[in-house]
Design an enzyme around this catalytic site. Structure first.
Site, PDB file in Angstrom:
ATOM      1  N   TRP A 172      -6.165   1.049  -4.196  1.00 27.48           N
ATOM      2  CA  TRP A 172      -6.027   1.728  -2.918  1.00 27.48           C
ATOM      3  C   TRP A 172      -6.113   3.245  -3.119  1.00 27.48           C
ATOM      4  O   TRP A 172      -6.871   3.940  -2.436  1.00 27.48           O
ATOM      5  CB  TRP A 172      -4.698   1.322  -2.289  1.00 27.48           C
ATOM      6  CG  TRP A 172      -4.424   1.903  -0.942  1.00 27.48           C
ATOM      7  CD1 TRP A 172      -5.334   2.387  -0.039  1.00 27.48           C
ATOM      8  CD2 TRP A 172      -3.146   2.048  -0.343  1.00 27.48           C
ATOM      9  NE1 TRP A 172      -4.689   2.826   1.089  1.00 27.48           N
ATOM     10  CE2 TRP A 172      -3.346   2.625   0.933  1.00 27.48           C
ATOM     11  CE3 TRP A 172      -1.848   1.738  -0.750  1.00 27.48           C
ATOM     12  CZ2 TRP A 172      -2.293   2.907   1.794  1.00 27.48           C
ATOM     13  CZ3 TRP A 172      -0.803   2.018   0.113  1.00 27.48           C
ATOM     14  CH2 TRP A 172      -1.020   2.594   1.367  1.00 27.48           C
ATOM     15  N   SER A 185       3.662  -8.505  -8.382  1.00 25.85           N
ATOM     16  CA  SER A 185       2.256  -8.265  -8.089  1.00 25.85           C
ATOM     17  C   SER A 185       1.397  -8.478  -9.336  1.00 25.85           C
ATOM     18  O   SER A 185       0.336  -9.126  -9.283  1.00 25.85           O
ATOM     19  CB  SER A 185       2.073  -6.835  -7.567  1.00 25.85           C
ATOM     20  OG  SER A 185       0.714  -6.539  -7.368  1.00 25.85           O
ATOM     21  N   ARG A 226       5.527   2.225  -8.718  1.00 28.20           N
ATOM     22  CA  ARG A 226       5.910   1.230  -7.723  1.00 28.20           C
ATOM     23  C   ARG A 226       7.269   0.646  -8.091  1.00 28.20           C
ATOM     24  O   ARG A 226       7.649   0.639  -9.263  1.00 28.20           O
ATOM     25  CB  ARG A 226       4.854   0.117  -7.682  1.00 28.20           C
ATOM     26  CG  ARG A 226       5.057  -0.881  -6.562  1.00 28.20           C
ATOM     27  CD  ARG A 226       3.908  -1.880  -6.505  1.00 28.20           C
ATOM     28  NE  ARG A 226       4.065  -2.772  -5.370  1.00 28.20           N
ATOM     29  CZ  ARG A 226       3.215  -3.738  -5.058  1.00 28.20           C
ATOM     30  NH1 ARG A 226       2.142  -3.921  -5.799  1.00 28.20           N
ATOM     31  NH2 ARG A 226       3.431  -4.496  -4.012  1.00 28.20           N
ATOM     32  N   GLY A 279      -2.182  -1.140  -5.721  1.00 28.21           N
ATOM     33  CA  GLY A 279      -1.852   0.246  -5.481  1.00 28.21           C
ATOM     34  C   GLY A 279      -2.863   1.196  -6.109  1.00 28.21           C
ATOM     35  O   GLY A 279      -3.307   2.151  -5.472  1.00 28.21           O
ATOM     36  N   THR A 280      -3.236   0.958  -7.370  1.00 31.01           N
ATOM     37  CA  THR A 280      -4.185   1.859  -8.029  1.00 31.01           C
ATOM     38  C   THR A 280      -5.568   1.772  -7.381  1.00 31.01           C
ATOM     39  O   THR A 280      -6.270   2.773  -7.283  1.00 31.01           O
ATOM     40  CB  THR A 280      -4.308   1.538  -9.538  1.00 31.01           C
ATOM     41  OG1 THR A 280      -4.632   0.156  -9.708  1.00 31.01           O
ATOM     42  CG2 THR A 280      -3.019   1.855 -10.262  1.00 31.01           C
ATOM     43  N   THR A 339      -6.756   4.158 -14.611  1.00 30.16           N
ATOM     44  CA  THR A 339      -6.339   3.442 -15.818  1.00 30.16           C
ATOM     45  C   THR A 339      -4.941   2.858 -15.663  1.00 30.16           C
ATOM     46  O   THR A 339      -4.168   3.300 -14.816  1.00 30.16           O
ATOM     47  CB  THR A 339      -6.356   4.402 -17.032  1.00 30.16           C
ATOM     48  OG1 THR A 339      -6.074   3.645 -18.209  1.00 30.16           O
ATOM     49  CG2 THR A 339      -5.301   5.491 -16.892  1.00 30.16           C
ATOM     50  N   HIS A 340      -4.663   1.868 -16.495  1.00 34.73           N
ATOM     51  CA  HIS A 340      -3.299   1.362 -16.665  1.00 34.73           C
ATOM     52  C   HIS A 340      -2.785   1.706 -18.064  1.00 34.73           C
ATOM     53  O   HIS A 340      -1.695   1.285 -18.450  1.00 34.73           O
ATOM     54  CB  HIS A 340      -3.258  -0.167 -16.488  1.00 34.73           C
ATOM     55  CG  HIS A 340      -3.496  -0.609 -15.077  1.00 34.73           C
ATOM     56  ND1 HIS A 340      -4.482  -1.513 -14.738  1.00 34.73           N
ATOM     57  CD2 HIS A 340      -2.895  -0.270 -13.912  1.00 34.73           C
ATOM     58  CE1 HIS A 340      -4.471  -1.712 -13.427  1.00 34.73           C
ATOM     59  NE2 HIS A 340      -3.522  -0.978 -12.919  1.00 34.73           N
TER      60      HIS A 340
END
Length: 202
Positions: free
Chosen positions: A4, A79, A71, A1-2, A48-49
């Site tokens: 994308w 995931s 998400r 997701g990040t 970033t996470h």
């Protein structure tokens, strides 16, 4: 997701429909010191996470725009597990689901437990909602298929080569490109470490 979202925003900011030539990891705050980003043209699209309390303080002072991608927790956990499982060195014990959940909730993955990580961003959303935009992965998939038609995006971005962006950010197309990019990254890593790629799947 990040990944994308990073590609979509990068295309939109630059106004062209080309995928980023650099890897997403090259713009991740998690892996770099601030000076590493000095040569990236502004406006910069970083990702970033990290939990919010570990982000540079100037992000708030300079009112940087923040897109907070969320998400469904169950999907995120699956995931994340599948992603990290591929990164375990060949000679190390395999990553188990129970261990992954333990790491995730006790803060051994993101610096803080998942609940605190999420709460940190939710708090800042309440305080600084004027320059923090919450997004949902599931909504992005719906938007690309249902409401984000090429003509609508063309209208938002005006004229020029930007009209090719919608075809590039389609979920299925983007997933194909990102899968290929991950495969190439894995091959480069294996070559640098002297590991055969097929060994990662054994």
């Amino acid at each position: 997701g990040t990944h994308w979202l990073w590609e979509v925003v990068s295309m939109t900011v630059k106004g062209i429909s080309d995928y980023e030539p650099r890897s997403k990891e090259s713009t991740m705050l998690d892996f770099h010191v601030p000076e590493d980003f000095d040569n990236i043209a502004r406006p910069r699209v970083l990702n970033t996470h990290l939990p919010f309390n570990l982000l540079p303080k100037k992000i708030l002072e300079k009112r940087c725009k923040i897109l907070y991608l969320q998400r469904n927790p169950k999907d995120m956990m699956v995931s994340g597990f599948n992603h990290l499982k591929k990164m375990v060195p060949p000679n190390a014990p395999p990553l188990l689901w129970e261990d992954w959940l333990h790491y995730l909730f006790t803060g051994q993955i993101m610096g803080v437990g998942w609940h605190k990580h999420k709460k940190g961003y939710e708090d800042i959303l309440e305080e600084r909602s004027d320059h923090v935009l919450p997004l949902f992965y599931e909504d992005m998939k719906k938007v690309c298929y249902v409401t984000c038609s090429p003509s609508q995006l063309r209208g938002l971005l005006k004229k020029g080569p930007k009209h090719r962006i919608p075809s590039k950010i389609d979920f299925v197309k983007c997933r194909e490109v990102l899968t290929e990019a991950l495969d190439n990254y894995t091959k480069r890593w294996c070559k640098s470490e002297g590991v055969e790629p097929h060994a990662l799947n054994d």
